[in-house]
Design a protein around this motif. Sequence first.
Motif, PDB file in Angstrom:
ATOM      1  N   SER A   6       2.863 -31.968 -10.426  1.00 54.50           N
ATOM      2  CA  SER A   6       3.433 -31.797 -11.753  1.00 54.50           C
ATOM      3  C   SER A   6       4.890 -31.389 -11.668  1.00 54.50           C
ATOM      4  O   SER A   6       5.340 -30.822 -10.681  1.00 54.50           O
ATOM      5  CB  SER A   6       2.653 -30.740 -12.521  1.00 54.50           C
ATOM      6  OG  SER A   6       1.303 -31.106 -12.605  1.00 54.50           O
ATOM      7  N   HIS A   8       7.737 -29.224 -13.876  1.00 58.48           N
ATOM      8  CA  HIS A   8       7.950 -28.296 -14.992  1.00 58.48           C
ATOM      9  C   HIS A   8       9.438 -28.038 -15.113  1.00 58.48           C
ATOM     10  O   HIS A   8      10.059 -27.536 -14.178  1.00 58.48           O
ATOM     11  CB  HIS A   8       7.197 -26.980 -14.754  1.00 58.48           C
ATOM     12  CG  HIS A   8       5.739 -27.183 -14.530  1.00 58.48           C
ATOM     13  ND1 HIS A   8       5.205 -27.454 -13.288  1.00 58.48           N
ATOM     14  CD2 HIS A   8       4.701 -27.189 -15.414  1.00 58.48           C
ATOM     15  CE1 HIS A   8       3.895 -27.592 -13.402  1.00 58.48           C
ATOM     16  NE2 HIS A   8       3.563 -27.440 -14.675  1.00 58.48           N
ATOM     17  N   PHE A  19       5.868 -30.434 -19.268  1.00 65.49           N
ATOM     18  CA  PHE A  19       5.276 -30.809 -17.990  1.00 65.49           C
ATOM     19  C   PHE A  19       5.033 -32.314 -17.987  1.00 65.49           C
ATOM     20  O   PHE A  19       4.902 -32.945 -19.045  1.00 65.49           O
ATOM     21  CB  PHE A  19       3.967 -30.043 -17.722  1.00 65.49           C
ATOM     22  CG  PHE A  19       2.872 -30.288 -18.730  1.00 65.49           C
ATOM     23  CD1 PHE A  19       2.048 -31.409 -18.640  1.00 65.49           C
ATOM     24  CD2 PHE A  19       2.639 -29.379 -19.764  1.00 65.49           C
ATOM     25  CE1 PHE A  19       1.037 -31.626 -19.549  1.00 65.49           C
ATOM     26  CE2 PHE A  19       1.630 -29.596 -20.684  1.00 65.49           C
ATOM     27  CZ  PHE A  19       0.819 -30.719 -20.578  1.00 65.49           C
ATOM     28  N   GLN A  20       4.973 -32.887 -16.810  1.00 63.28           N
ATOM     29  CA  GLN A  20       4.651 -34.302 -16.684  1.00 63.28           C
ATOM     30  C   GLN A  20       3.956 -34.553 -15.345  1.00 63.28           C
ATOM     31  O   GLN A  20       4.187 -33.845 -14.371  1.00 63.28           O
ATOM     32  CB  GLN A  20       5.898 -35.174 -16.803  1.00 63.28           C
ATOM     33  CG  GLN A  20       6.868 -35.055 -15.639  1.00 63.28           C
ATOM     34  CD  GLN A  20       8.087 -35.939 -15.831  1.00 63.28           C
ATOM     35  OE1 GLN A  20       8.622 -36.019 -16.933  1.00 63.28           O
ATOM     36  NE2 GLN A  20       8.534 -36.581 -14.767  1.00 63.28           N
ATOM     37  N   GLU A  48      -0.589 -27.394 -18.999  1.00 59.05           N
ATOM     38  CA  GLU A  48      -0.826 -28.520 -18.094  1.00 59.05           C
ATOM     39  C   GLU A  48      -2.276 -28.511 -17.608  1.00 59.05           C
ATOM     40  O   GLU A  48      -2.944 -29.556 -17.563  1.00 59.05           O
ATOM     41  CB  GLU A  48       0.120 -28.440 -16.900  1.00 59.05           C
ATOM     42  CG  GLU A  48      -0.139 -29.524 -15.873  1.00 59.05           C
ATOM     43  CD  GLU A  48       0.326 -29.130 -14.484  1.00 59.05           C
ATOM     44  OE1 GLU A  48       0.208 -29.969 -13.581  1.00 59.05           O
ATOM     45  OE2 GLU A  48       0.780 -27.986 -14.304  1.00 59.05           O
ATOM     46  N   CYS A  51      -4.533 -29.668 -20.314  1.00 61.76           N
ATOM     47  CA  CYS A  51      -4.392 -31.113 -20.496  1.00 61.76           C
ATOM     48  C   CYS A  51      -5.194 -31.866 -19.434  1.00 61.76           C
ATOM     49  O   CYS A  51      -5.906 -32.830 -19.729  1.00 61.76           O
ATOM     50  CB  CYS A  51      -2.916 -31.499 -20.445  1.00 61.76           C
ATOM     51  SG  CYS A  51      -2.612 -33.259 -20.653  1.00 61.76           S
ATOM     52  N   LYS A  52      -5.102 -31.429 -18.190  1.00 57.68           N
ATOM     53  CA  LYS A  52      -5.821 -32.087 -17.105  1.00 57.68           C
ATOM     54  C   LYS A  52      -7.339 -31.965 -17.294  1.00 57.68           C
ATOM     55  O   LYS A  52      -8.081 -32.919 -17.059  1.00 57.68           O
ATOM     56  CB  LYS A  52      -5.400 -31.500 -15.763  1.00 57.68           C
ATOM     57  CG  LYS A  52      -3.987 -31.913 -15.330  1.00 57.68           C
ATOM     58  CD  LYS A  52      -3.632 -31.317 -13.976  1.00 57.68           C
ATOM     59  CE  LYS A  52      -2.267 -31.819 -13.500  1.00 57.68           C
ATOM     60  NZ  LYS A  52      -1.879 -31.236 -12.190  1.00 57.68           N
TER      61      LYS A  52
END
Length: 374
Positions: A6, A8, A19-20, A48, A51-52
């Motif tokens: 990830s 940040h 985050f991506q 994050e 989300c995961k």
Amino acid sequence: YFEIMSVHRLSRDKKRWYFQFYYDGKKIKKEIWNKQPMLSKNEALQCELDCKNQLENEKKKRLGYITFHELYDEFVKNSKLSLKATSLRVYGIFKRNYLNVIPNKIIYDLIPNDFLIFKNYVNDTKNTIEFKNRIINIMRSVLQYANLMYELSGKLQIPLIEPLKENKIKDANDKTKYLPIEEFEMMLTYLDLNIESDYYYFVIFKILYYTGLRIGELAALTIDDYTNGYLNINKDYARIGSTDIIQSPKNSNSIRKVLLDGNTKKLLDEYIIRFKPNNNLFSRNKKYLSQQRVRDVLRRIAKASGLDLKYDISPHTLRHSHASNLRSLGFDAFAIAKRLGNTPDVSASTYIHSSNDEQQKIVEKLENSTKIER
């Protein structure tokens, strides 16, 4: 499934974080999570993770790695907007009393015997045949939902739904649900029309038999719903606990106008003159029609007439009998569905414009077929 670490970083204004990461080859980038900006790196890390987890859970469901109890909760949640309060109550009963009969396995691990055991369990309860079949139908709906949402038709439809498909649980006595006109009229002679309460139920039974209305639709009728010989059906009544509920009808096709035959119209007109209802057409002592009381009185006169030995007599039997009478008079399934408020075949919807003529023919044939006068 997460292909790279990830990232940040601060956003351009250096006040918020994002985050991506890549998931299954797709870039996921979030600057807002749960409708809120992320104001610190730690908050971005937590978002994050959330989300995961969400992505993983969704993927597990798509692959069928969802337990049956999770499937049921999801089904009810997604169905709430289309379910009436009475249906939600039954779904709650199902979860409390019947859901645990099915092992809480991953749905891919379910086997036909799980549902055969379930059906036998339901059959052994002391509930009415109608309620048992309602529970069975809920289970079928859950499996059909799984087929639709998770593309598991090969796994679930065959053979899991087969133990439920061998159709409805039947009464051991196997009584018929069709009550011929002559026997219906004979049964009503066990009501004393000089007694106000007997006359009240006499009118109700006549309307149910000669219109095919559902009992909840009848209970919801107001005086304004009766116009020009028609009953305007646009709502339904139910009582949950100690609360009276007026709700939408069973489905969009249930909103309809039902034309009364001459004899039934005359009877209803006489009833209105005698009882002088102010708002609700069949209220008594400022209370809604008691559906349980209707069933009790119907059961009493069925027993007194001896018809209970041959027929399964209930308000639903009167509705079913009306449909059967219309069929014997030569009306097709679409005309009957329009009058009863059932869901007609989509291909037949082009004939909606002729429904008024069909209803006129229905009441004319009903009048000609009814030789027994009150």
